[in-house]
Design an enzyme around this catalytic site. Structure first.
Site, mmCIF file in Angstrom:
data_model
loop_
_atom_site.group_PDB
_atom_site.id
_atom_site.type_symbol
_atom_site.label_atom_id
_atom_site.label_comp_id
_atom_site.label_asym_id
_atom_site.label_seq_id
_atom_site.Cartn_x
_atom_site.Cartn_y
_atom_site.Cartn_z
ATOM 1 N N ARG A 186 0.789 -1.210 0.019
ATOM 2 C CA ARG A 186 0.095 -0.058 -0.224
ATOM 3 C C ARG A 186 0.860 1.301 -0.024
ATOM 4 N NH1 ARG A 186 -3.788 -3.173 -1.990
ATOM 5 N NH2 ARG A 186 -4.469 -4.895 -0.468
ATOM 6 N N LYS A 305 0.283 -8.898 13.774
ATOM 7 C CA LYS A 305 -0.984 -9.208 13.076
ATOM 8 C C LYS A 305 -0.994 -10.634 13.183
ATOM 9 C CE LYS A 305 -3.168 -8.659 8.438
ATOM 10 N NZ LYS A 305 -3.001 -8.305 7.114
ATOM 11 N N GLU A 309 -6.301 -12.339 7.795
ATOM 12 C CA GLU A 309 -6.112 -12.291 6.559
ATOM 13 C C GLU A 309 -4.963 -13.393 6.290
ATOM 14 O OE1 GLU A 309 -5.317 -8.228 5.493
ATOM 15 O OE2 GLU A 309 -7.448 -7.976 5.028
ATOM 16 N N ARG A 342 -2.673 -6.175 17.130
ATOM 17 C CA ARG A 342 -3.497 -5.666 16.218
ATOM 18 C C ARG A 342 -4.876 -6.241 16.190
ATOM 19 N NH1 ARG A 342 -2.644 -5.393 10.738
ATOM 20 N NH2 ARG A 342 -3.030 -3.355 10.284
ATOM 21 N N ARG A 354 -18.654 -8.317 9.108
ATOM 22 C CA ARG A 354 -17.234 -8.005 9.414
ATOM 23 C C ARG A 354 -16.993 -7.012 10.166
ATOM 24 N NH1 ARG A 354 -12.568 -6.252 4.643
ATOM 25 N NH2 ARG A 354 -11.317 -5.344 6.164
ATOM 26 N N ASP A 383 -12.154 -1.023 7.300
ATOM 27 C CA ASP A 383 -10.661 -0.810 6.913
ATOM 28 C C ASP A 383 -10.364 0.546 6.166
ATOM 29 O OD1 ASP A 383 -7.979 -1.626 6.167
ATOM 30 O OD2 ASP A 383 -8.527 -3.203 4.658
ATOM 31 N N GLU A 411 -4.410 4.032 0.596
ATOM 32 C CA GLU A 411 -4.891 2.637 0.032
ATOM 33 C C GLU A 411 -6.305 2.715 -0.600
ATOM 34 O OE1 GLU A 411 -4.813 -0.578 2.709
ATOM 35 O OE2 GLU A 411 -5.936 -1.881 1.446
ATOM 36 N N HIS A 539 -16.050 0.818 0.787
ATOM 37 C CA HIS A 539 -15.412 -0.510 0.253
ATOM 38 C C HIS A 539 -15.910 -1.018 -1.119
ATOM 39 C CE1 HIS A 539 -12.269 -3.502 0.486
ATOM 40 N NE2 HIS A 539 -12.264 -3.596 1.836
HETATM 41 C C1 GCU Z 1 -5.704 -3.987 4.505
HETATM 42 C C2 GCU Z 1 -4.686 -3.921 3.426
HETATM 43 C C3 GCU Z 1 -3.837 -4.865 3.587
HETATM 44 C C4 GCU Z 1 -3.265 -5.030 5.118
HETATM 45 C C5 GCU Z 1 -4.396 -4.996 6.016
HETATM 46 C C6 GCU Z 1 -3.936 -4.805 7.320
HETATM 47 O O1 GCU Z 1 -6.655 -4.914 4.557
HETATM 48 O O2 GCU Z 1 -5.449 -4.168 2.277
HETATM 49 O O3 GCU Z 1 -2.846 -4.495 2.665
HETATM 50 O O4 GCU Z 1 -2.165 -6.096 5.216
HETATM 51 O O5 GCU Z 1 -5.119 -3.729 5.739
HETATM 52 O O6 GCU Z 1 -3.805 -3.758 7.953
HETATM 53 O O7 GCU Z 1 -3.369 -5.607 8.034
#
Ligand code: GCU
Length: 718
Positions: A186, A305, A309, A342, A354, A383, A411, A539
């Site tokens: 990003r 994190k 994801e 986080r 979400r 986000d 972003e 989004h």
């Molecule tokens: C968003 C972003 C990701 C990033 C994520 C995060 O989803 O698109 O690139 O890793 O936030 O904050 O962990």
């Protein structure tokens, strides 16, 4: 060489250097010569001698900065011919190094500031005029020096000074989403400024300038690597490089932090598990921490994190976030390190809205995290959208330090092409009332610890910095780095005052420039909301890279990765019902807040479609139908960008050619893209509303199919 050629050469050097006078590298530390002669003379006669107290590296930095700044602003006369009978003295140093008679003049002030705070005070003694800049630490003095220089940069009076200032938040941190191959997740301003390959021996002067810029706004920490972490950063090969950076940053009061990949014990430690309750894992992290602290005694700690994801985390072992965070917290505790865990978590296996998913993973565990853990929460529950209601976790965990995560890089706001002044957005969240302890429980109070009496406090900003010569790609966006730093120092500052300071320090004090451009900046965030996601839409960017509109995208494997999930447009209307008739996300807010969000009659229309699914012919407060209102908002956004261009066009005489053109060309791109957003979104939603575009909205010049066919496989930052 003939005289004629020499003349032409020197003429073109002068001429060109005027045109290309400024590449923006110096950010807001321009220290331009003060053209107002009487003001310059006043400053000159008030500072005839600089007297440092103490000789730490930090005090040397302060001395150097004062010299650079004052010489730049006051010209070469400054200190060039030291007079015998000096009457006006500027002394700077920490309390412990100041002479007794100076300390006496400052009275009780040292007790009124904290360890990083500063005092700037004028007084007269035995026929001499003194200005003293002091603090309880050398770093406090450095902050004082930058703020003293700012007084001159913004043409303020330096007579009768009596300033006492302390940062209201302890950890004021930049998060770099920088990868070891120098790509930046990003990132839209080139590649990473960390040249891992040439570190530790090659120390790019840019590292020092980065530290100066940060210290000048009070940023005191930097997380060097991406939250989507690579465990290699924790190996000796990289730690040596991290150590070199830490050494450069230390005199500027900046601590280094790293992101920790939860599975590092397996990936680089040779263990079979990363289970947070496993003894080998516990010991591995303890040893890793002590290895890091041996190199970097003031290492700040870790950001993690986890289980988000696709990142590894404690839930892979049926443990929870408390187990994971406390594992790392115990490892760094003996060295006063902290863990920033986080809260940006959501699961593809969970069909819940979400926006609701983080809250139950954290709030019920309030009180169970170790003392040196902070939970890092994004400003909103989805986000980093152009507009989001504040995250329901703010104010909701009285026993756990909650830190803010803002995104400085854009972003979802047009990358670094779009001129958007973000402090207005930050201010909106910081001032939002959570009602968690009754009226007035604003987010800023949870962050500075006053709401629930918290000891650890912090703010993180996802950096927009890259190796572009002007750091942020677009000169205007330097203001977001600056503004983030100012708000991390004092979350109660107004965006307006930040814009005012930044403009004066970066360009000129001329009102004819400041007033229109300040107005342009302050309106710029609402413009992007209007041409991208008006009335609470969110989004609906194209997926993956998030560049441009993509409200039609519906074929991605995870439901919440598809824009259709967020807008839910159908023949009846549009918007995400998060009230009790829908996902009931509003129940996570204090009852006073939920009541407002739930009620169509009182909710701000800015949040309408975030919380409600509303018919296309719903009547807005201005009497228009939702469809007409939405279309007019998109048009308004486009018109606002046109106004920005018209305003900027008037400014050619106030700005050097290079920065002027940088901003001008980018504004033109922004205008094109604003129209793209308007046309693509309106054509898409019109399939459902089946209503004509109202008067005043320009007709799209392309078809929906055309917009849908656009592909950007190499959009940056992905
Ligand atoms: C968003 C972003 C990701 C990033 C994520 C995060 O989803 O698109 O690139 O890793 O936030 O904050 O962990």
């Amino acid at each position: 060489m003939s005289k004629k050629i020499i003349f032409i050469l020197s003429f073109s050097i002068v001429f060109c250097s005027n045109l290309l006078a400024n590449d923006g590298y110096k950010l807001w530390l321009q220290y331009d010569y003060i053209k107002n002669e009487s003001l310059r003379q006043t400053y000159l006669s008030s500072i005839e001698k600089l007297v440092p107290s103490g000789n730490s590296e930090t005090i040397n930095v302060a001395f150097k900065e004062l010299k650079t700044g004052l010489e730049g602003m006051l010209g070469s006369e400054f200190l060039s011919s030291p007079k015998k009978d000096v009457k006006n003295i500027l002394t700077f140093g920490a309390k412990t190094n100041l002479p007794e008679d100076v300390i006496l003049q400052l009275g009780n002030a040292f007790n009124e500031i904290n360890n990083e705070g500063y005092i700037i005070k004028s007084y007269a003694l035995r026929g001499k005029n003194h200005i003293v800049i002091s603090g309880n630490s050398d770093v406090g003095v450095l902050y004082g020096v930058y703020n003293f220089l700012k007084l001159l940069q913004t043409n303020k009076s330096i007579e009768k000074l009596n300033i006492k200032e302390s940062p209201k938040i302890k950890a004021r941190i930049l998060n770099h989403w920088d990868n070891l191959d120098r790509t930046v997740e990003r990132g839209y301003s080139g590649f990473s400024i960390w040249d891992w390959h040439r570190l530790p021996d090659y120390l790019d002067p840019r590292y020092t300038d980065y530290a100066r810029a940060n210290a000048s706004v009070g940023i005191n920490g930097t997380v060097l690597n991406n939250v989507n972490a690579n465990a290699l950063i924790l190996t000796p090969h990289y730690l040596e490089k991290v150590e070199a950076l830490a050494n450069v940053f230390r005199p500027y009061g900046i601590k280094v932090y790293l992101t920790a990949r939860f599975s590092a014990p397996i990936e680089i430690g040779g263990l079979k598990t990363a289970d947070p309750l496993d003894t080998d894992v516990i010991n591995w992290w303890k040893e890793k921490a002590s290895e890091i602290y041996k190199r970097i005694p003031d290492f700040g700690g870790f950001v993690v994190k986890a289980n988000s994801e696709g990142q590894p985390g404690p839930q892979d072992y049926d443990r929870n976030h408390v187990d994971g965070a406390n594992l790392l917290a115990d490892a760094v505790a003996p060295f006063n390190g902290i863990v920033m865990w986080r809260a940006f978590v959501y699961s593809e296996h969970d069909a819940t809205d979400r926006a609701k998913q983080a809250y139950p993973e954290f709030v019920p565990y309030d009180g169970q995290f170790k003392d040196n853990v902070m939970i890092q929460v994004k400003n909103g529950a989805i986000d980093f959208q152009p507009r989001e209601p504040f995250h329901p976790m703010f104010g909701a965990m009285p026993k756990t330090p909650i830190m803010m995560e803002f995104q400085i890089t854009q972003e979802y706001l047009g990358f670094s092409t779009h001129s958007v002044f973000l402090p207005t957005m930050y201010e909106e969240t910081l001032q939002a009332d959570t009602y968690q302890k009754g009226k007035g429980s604003i987010v800023a109070k949870d962050l500075d610890g006053t709401l629930h009496n918290k000891r650890l406090t912090g703010m993180a900003g996802v950096s927009n910095i890259g190796n572009d010569i002007n750091w942020t790609g677009n000169t205007m966006l330097q203001a977001n780095w600056f503004g983030y730093g100012r708000l991390a120092w004092d979350p109660y500052l107004s965006a307006e005052s930040i814009a005012d300071e930044w403009l004066k320090m970066t360009f000129t004090n001329d009102k004819k420039f400041i007033e229109p451009i300040k107005k342009m900046m302050l309106n710029s965030r609402e413009a992007v909301v209007n041409y991208m996601t008006p009335l609470g839409l969110h989004h609906i960017m194209d997926t993956g890279h998030h560049y441009g509109p993509g409200p039609w995208v519906s074929d991605l494997s995870r439901p919440e990765w598809n824009p259709v999930y967020y807008h839910k447009a159908d023949s009846l209307g549009v918007g995400f019902d998060r009230t009790p008739t829908g996902s009931n996300a509003t129940e996570q807010y204090a009852p006073e807040v939920a009541k407002v969000y739930n009620d169509l009659n009182v909710i701000s229309e800015k949040d309408l479609l975030w919380f409600h699914h509303v018919p296309w012919d719903y009547k807005l407060k201005n009497g228009k139908t939702l469809w007409d209102g939405m279309a007019l908002k998109y048009q308004e956004g486009v018109d606002q960008v046109k106004t920005m261009i018209d305003t900027w066009d008037q400014m050619e005489n106030y700005v050097d050619a290079e920065r002027y053109n940088n901003i001008k060309m980018l504004l033109n791109i922004q205008y094109k893209e604003a129209k793209w957003w308007r046309d693509a979104c309106l054509l898409y939603f019109q399939q459902y509303s089946k209503m004509p575009l109202p008067q005043g909205v320009e007709k799209p010049t392309q078809t929906l199919e055309y917009f849908q066919s656009l592909k950007f496989p190499f959009a940056p930052g992905n």
